[in-house]
Write an enzyme that holds these catalytic residues in place. Sequence first.
Site, mmCIF file in Angstrom:
data_model
loop_
_atom_site.group_PDB
_atom_site.id
_atom_site.type_symbol
_atom_site.label_atom_id
_atom_site.label_comp_id
_atom_site.label_asym_id
_atom_site.label_seq_id
_atom_site.Cartn_x
_atom_site.Cartn_y
_atom_site.Cartn_z
ATOM 1 N N ASP A 114 -32.497 30.945 -18.079
ATOM 2 C CA ASP A 114 -32.557 32.354 -18.466
ATOM 3 C C ASP A 114 -31.434 32.771 -19.399
ATOM 4 O OD1 ASP A 114 -30.289 34.210 -16.749
ATOM 5 O OD2 ASP A 114 -30.580 32.118 -16.195
ATOM 6 N N ASP A 119 -29.577 30.123 -11.148
ATOM 7 C CA ASP A 119 -29.435 31.573 -11.026
ATOM 8 C C ASP A 119 -30.244 32.312 -12.079
ATOM 9 O OD1 ASP A 119 -27.510 31.376 -8.886
ATOM 10 O OD2 ASP A 119 -26.110 30.640 -10.393
ATOM 11 N N ASP A 138 -32.061 25.333 -14.531
ATOM 12 C CA ASP A 138 -30.958 26.192 -14.150
ATOM 13 C C ASP A 138 -31.362 26.841 -12.821
ATOM 14 O OD1 ASP A 138 -28.583 27.840 -14.450
ATOM 15 O OD2 ASP A 138 -29.931 29.464 -15.036
#
Length: 217
Positions: free
Chosen positions: A179, A9, A7
Amino acid sequence: MPLAIFDLDETLIHGDCASLWAQHMADIQWVDGESFLQREQELMALYSQGKLAMEDYMAYTLSPLVGRTEEEIEFVVGPFVEDVIEPIIYSDAMRCLAQHRAAGDRLLVISASAHFLVSAIAERLGIEEVLAIDTEQQHGCYSGKTRGVLTYREGKVTRLHEWLAAEGESLDGAHFYSDSRNDLPLLALVPHPHAVNPDPTLRAHAEQAGWEILAWK
């Protein structure tokens, strides 16, 4: 070769590139700063809660690009990545990328942000392969619309399976780093899931499932 999927961001970078881009558009006066940013933050709050309709976010944040050419956007995105994104790249992320490269793994970023942002950032990270939200162009200009399946939540799984089939790859031995609670569908799919600076929902799930939890700085 095994895949190392990331991922973007709040995983590879300490921030959200879409929100930072919204602020940048305000700074260069492509939008009415106060009202545009307030609505963008309202939508991002829904994202954090796992309640966002990504179609709504993209329609809103792509609206300032309507009628602008690809070259015009690239001209602005380049300095944005250099000035805003590069300083917030996690050092631990760079070390992790280097370890996977040394192991001969194939690197892929899959992100729920717009492709024109994600690809430019991935290039600075030395990653060539990207799956992100594709944007439509008409007569050489951005239309403000998206194309195809959005790389968000279950959409990431759909797009990844399409990519795997097209590339002749599999998830055997694959790693995925994220996250966000929104990436639980994909994290549950790979043999080696990693929760990076996870939000509370992902942390609780990772602890229960015995997934590795990483604190990147």
